[in-house]
Design a protein around this motif. Structure first.
Motif, PDB file in Angstrom:
ATOM      1  N   THR A 275       0.838  -1.202   0.000  1.00  0.00           N
ATOM      2  CA  THR A 275       0.000   0.000   0.000  1.00  0.00           C
ATOM      3  C   THR A 275       0.875   1.254   0.000  1.00  0.00           C
ATOM      4  OG1 THR A 275      -1.468  -1.295   1.386  1.00  0.00           O
ATOM      5  CG2 THR A 275      -2.032   1.008   1.125  1.00  0.00           C
ATOM      6  N   GLU A 281      -5.036   0.810  -6.839  1.00  0.00           N
ATOM      7  CA  GLU A 281      -5.671  -0.264  -6.069  1.00  0.00           C
ATOM      8  C   GLU A 281      -5.224  -1.623  -6.585  1.00  0.00           C
ATOM      9  OE1 GLU A 281      -9.843   0.194  -5.809  1.00  0.00           O
ATOM     10  OE2 GLU A 281      -9.636   2.051  -4.660  1.00  0.00           O
ATOM     11  N   GLU A 283      -5.974  -6.108  -6.010  1.00  0.00           N
ATOM     12  CA  GLU A 283      -6.849  -7.113  -5.392  1.00  0.00           C
ATOM     13  C   GLU A 283      -6.011  -8.354  -5.097  1.00  0.00           C
ATOM     14  OE1 GLU A 283     -10.664  -9.852  -6.742  1.00  0.00           O
ATOM     15  OE2 GLU A 283      -9.850  -8.350  -8.111  1.00  0.00           O
TER      16      GLU A 283
END
Ligand SMILES: Cc1cc2nc3c(=O)[nH]c(=O)nc-3n(C[C@H](O)[C@H](O)[C@H](O)COP(=O)(O)OP(=O)(O)OC[C@H]3O[C@@H](n4cnc5c(N)ncnc54)[C@H](O)[C@@H]3O)c2cc1C
Length: 356
Positions: A275, A281, A283
């Motif tokens: 992060t 983003e 997954e």
């Protein structure tokens, strides 16, 4: 009376060490039999497979950099040609500067250790900016990449099966019988035996006195939309492109829980680092864990048992098996066939005083 099946070599274990060694011995025309217990998990099957000549916080050149990196690219490409399959990717590796201070430190290290042959400073980082914060530029290593270890091992396994050199069974050390000219194991006679058991060598009664120091590691598989970056990106943890937007994020180091179980702690550590590095983003698709066969002095261990002639070990590939294995397979086979010396830092003889 049972007739014995005769071999030149038994190899115990078909991880990276056992498989590359087996392939080399087959090429030398040796009659071999590889024992593979698929219920015992393998570090090789979860390895990131990365090769990187300059590593660590302080940009240290990998031990034996010239010997290892002078050989490994041609070696793995040669295997790709032999097996007509792609499994080695020289992607390069990019390290973005995290802040002005670390940029100044790294630039200093490059000068101090004369790393210009391995690292170049990149100011133009547009290729990375869709997914990473790269405002300060970074350093690029062209001589880096990764080996898809499971694919290579599956190809070698097919070859072993073709040559009737593969036995899917646990090797039980207690059933080995010493004879004058070699070893008997059930209905098998072999002149020589080589143990390539990775982390499980700690359970081998012939070699468990060696100073192993196994290290557990975990990595994550993730999906990132529109991820077109071809290089590995490394900032503390690394993000390795596997194709089609899938990446591997690695890796953790733990000297305590020496098993192959995924942990929440490992996942949290990797997630928190990813992060910080990534600005898009992602997954999570999966998690993998394994135990690296490392040693106390961080050097491999190869050579002959101090007491039992013709019994050998090839182990201790640790965190850098993909870089080390090609060179040390040759060192071990040159030792066995040509009586050439093994690098003293890797030679089991350095540990002989521990044997009693
Ligand atoms: C999370 C993680 C990330 C890693 N990333 C990298 C990386 O990026 N780059 C890199 O170079 N290295 C990496 N490594 C390290 C790499 O995996 C090892 O250096 C290398 O694969 C070790 O190979 P090995 O053959 O010695 O051991 P293993 O792969 O563990 O193989 C040993 C084999 O022996 C078999 N065996 C043991 N005992 C017996 C028995 N009695 N009978 C039959 N079979 C037996 C086991 O089943 C196993 O298959 C990583 C490791 C981990 C865990």
């Amino acid at each position: 009376m049972v007739s014995l099946k005769k071999y030149d070599f038994i190899i115990v274990g078909n991880g990276l060490a056992g498989s590359l060694l087996a392939n080399e011995l087959l090429e030398k025309g040796q009659k071999i039999l590889v024992f593979a217990d698929i219920s015992m998990k393998s570090s090789s099957m979860v390895a990131g497979g990365m090769v990187n000549p300059v590593t660590g916080k302080y940009l240290a050149k990998t031990w034996l950099i010239d010997e290892l990196f002078g050989l490994l690219f041609d070696y793995y490409r040669g295997l790709e040609v032999e097996f007509k399959e792609r499994f080695f990717y020289q992607t390069g590796l990019f390290r973005p500067f995290a802040n002005e201070e670390s940029k100044a430190n790294f630039l200093n290290q490059i000068e101090k250790h004369q790393l210009h042959d391995y690292l170049e400073v990149q100011e133009n980082t547009n290729a990375y900016s869709p997914h990473f914060n790269v405002n300060l530029g970074g350093m690029y290593t062209q001589k880096a990449g990764w080996l898809d270890v499971p694919t290579l091992l599956s190809k070698i396994k097919e070859k072993l099966i073709f040559w009737e050199a593969y036995k899917e069974a646990k090797f039980v050390h207690e059933d080995l019988i010493f004879e004058d000219s070699g070893f008997r194991y059930k209905d098998i006679f072999t002149q020589k035996i080589i143990f390539c058991e990775g982390f499980y060598a700690v359970q081998n009664p012939f070699f468990n006195w060696l100073p192993f120091n196994p290290v557990k590691g975990e990595s994550l598989l993730a999906k990132i939309n529109d991820y077109g970056i071809q290089s590995i990106v490394n900032q503390g943890k690394w993000i390795m492109p596997l194709g089609n937007g899938t990446v591997r994020i690695g890796a953790t180091y733990s000297w305590h829980e020496l098993d192959f179980e995924n942990t929440e702690r490992g996942r949290d550590e990797l997630l928190s680092n990813a992060t910080k590095i990534l600005n898009t983003e992602f997954e999570i698709m999966g998690q993998q864990a394994g135990v690296r066969p490392s040693t106390k002095d961080r050097r491999p261990i190869l050579g002959e048992h101090p007491y039992h002639k013709n019994m050998f070990i090839f182990n201790g590939l640790g965190t850098k098996g993909v870089s080390l294995a090609p060179y040390f397979v040759k060192q071990l086979t040159d030792f066995i066939f040509l009586q050439k010396d093994i690098n003293p830092e890797a030679n089991i003889e350095r540990h002989y005083p521990l044997y009693s």
